[in-house]
Design an enzyme around this catalytic site. Structure first.
Site, PDB file in Angstrom:
ATOM      1  N   ALA A 178      45.411  31.532 -15.575  1.00 34.81           N
ATOM      2  CA  ALA A 178      45.564  32.540 -15.868  1.00 34.81           C
ATOM      3  C   ALA A 178      45.866  34.057 -15.331  1.00 34.81           C
ATOM      4  O   ALA A 178      45.558  34.018 -14.018  1.00 34.81           O
ATOM      5  CB  ALA A 178      43.483  33.573 -16.192  1.00 34.81           C
ATOM      6  N   VAL A 205      43.620  30.986 -11.328  1.00 35.71           N
ATOM      7  CA  VAL A 205      44.035  32.697 -11.829  1.00 35.71           C
ATOM      8  C   VAL A 205      44.545  32.901 -10.401  1.00 35.71           C
ATOM      9  O   VAL A 205      44.804  32.483  -8.987  1.00 35.71           O
ATOM     10  CB  VAL A 205      42.693  32.944 -11.052  1.00 35.71           C
ATOM     11  CG1 VAL A 205      42.699  35.043 -11.649  1.00 35.71           C
ATOM     12  CG2 VAL A 205      41.495  32.907 -12.259  1.00 35.71           C
ATOM     13  N   LYS A 206      45.794  33.994 -11.694  1.00 40.77           N
ATOM     14  CA  LYS A 206      47.156  34.189 -10.298  1.00 40.77           C
ATOM     15  C   LYS A 206      46.281  36.114 -10.369  1.00 40.77           C
ATOM     16  O   LYS A 206      45.809  36.531 -11.232  1.00 40.77           O
ATOM     17  CB  LYS A 206      48.093  33.886 -11.240  1.00 40.77           C
ATOM     18  CG  LYS A 206      48.952  35.124 -10.687  1.00 40.77           C
ATOM     19  CD  LYS A 206      50.247  34.360 -10.521  1.00 40.77           C
ATOM     20  CE  LYS A 206      51.464  35.302 -11.029  1.00 40.77           C
ATOM     21  NZ  LYS A 206      53.169  35.293 -10.810  1.00 40.77           N
ATOM     22  N   THR A 207      46.567  36.516  -9.148  1.00 43.35           N
ATOM     23  CA  THR A 207      46.573  38.057  -8.662  1.00 43.35           C
ATOM     24  C   THR A 207      46.932  38.752  -7.694  1.00 43.35           C
ATOM     25  O   THR A 207      47.909  37.954  -6.892  1.00 43.35           O
ATOM     26  CB  THR A 207      44.631  38.250  -8.871  1.00 43.35           C
ATOM     27  OG1 THR A 207      43.847  39.391  -9.419  1.00 43.35           O
ATOM     28  CG2 THR A 207      44.032  37.536  -7.706  1.00 43.35           C
TER      29      THR A 207
END
Ligand code: R5P
Length: 263
Positions: A142, A172-174
């Site tokens: 995500a 997760v990529k943020t």
């Protein structure tokens, strides 16, 4: 976790270090021919030996990567918007899980737009994608997209990452932010950071260093690699930080050395 899913994830997140250097080249899905990615095949070629995975779209995978290349693929499967359209947040799913399987991908990726008017649609797309991925053992990444009106702070990014994990994202990529340890601590799945807009090489290496020091398992970096004056030097330097725990100075020296090496 199911064997196939674990096996695919371990192709991306290297078991030797528990970390990853993903090369993001999916920008064209809403930006068109981004600077440095005008001819993706040429951009990718020298970087391929140093990328733990390629994050890209189906079209660029087919057109620019040889099927014989042994590189794990993280396929972007959300889109349907453009930088000149009404709202970037109004993304839908663009690839079926069957085609992702046919393409033998190691993971699929989609963006969620928490706090935007399309929050619910993008979160339900994530949940749907996780369900589809579960059927075949395909992990889901995500990507916590950040709208212009939203703050890239720990409070907001923690909220996004946690919701993504709660809905079943496997990683997760943020974005990196102040108090990033909080974002990582409150997210029960691995976190990678995006590089963001092109900045000075040393600053980009500092960003990678700070992110992994604060608990990220690596980077999914694009522009700060392929828009660098020495993309190979940059990806090698990022690898030193992520996989070998090098300090910024040491990694920057490697970048400089590669940059000035006679060809
Ligand atoms: C954005 O949604 C795309 O997924 C990009 O791949 C991402 O922003 C990472 O690339 P960059 O390091 O250039 O920010």
């Amino acid at each position: 976790m199911d064997w196939g899913l674990k096996n695919r994830l371990s192709r991306i997140i290297k078991p030797e270090t528990g970390r990853t250097v993903m090369l993001a080249i999916d920008h064209g899905y809403f930006l068109g021919p981004t600077s440095g990615l005008e001819e993706p095949k040429e951009t990718i070629k020298p970087l391929l030996p140093y990328a733990d995975s390629l994050m890209l779209t189906r079209g660029i995978l087919r057109a620019s990567v040889n099927a014989q290349d042994d590189v794990p693929v993280v396929l972007r499967v959300s889109g349907g918007t453009s930088v000149i359209g009404k709202s970037l947040a109004n993304e839908g799913l663009t690839v079926s899980m069957e085609d992702a399987l046919r393409l033998n991908v190691s993971a699929v990726a989609l963006s969620i737009f928490v706090g935007s008017e399309y929050e619910k649609e993008t979160l339900l797309s994530l949940a749907h994608l996780v369900d589809e991925g579960q059927k075949y053992g395909i992990p889901v990444l995500a990507v916590t997209a950040v709208g212009k009106e939203m703050n890239r702070d720990a409070r907001y990014l923690s909220l996004c990452c946690r919701i993504a994990a709660e809905l079943g994202a496997h990683f997760v990529k943020t974005y990196y932010c102040e108090n990033f340890t909080q974002v990582v601590k409150e997210c029960p799945v691995p976190v990678v950071i995006a590089g963001g807009k092109k900045i000075e090489e040393k600053a980009a290496l500092e960003l990678a260093f700070n992110a992994v020091s604060d608990g990220a398992i690596g980077v999914d970096m694009g522009r700060n690699i392929f828009q660098s004056d020495c993309p190979v030097g940059m990806i090698m330097a990022v690898r030193e930080i992520v996989h070998k725990k090098a300090k910024v100075k040491q990694a920057f020296e490697l970048y400089e050395e590669i940059k000035h090496k006679p060809r």
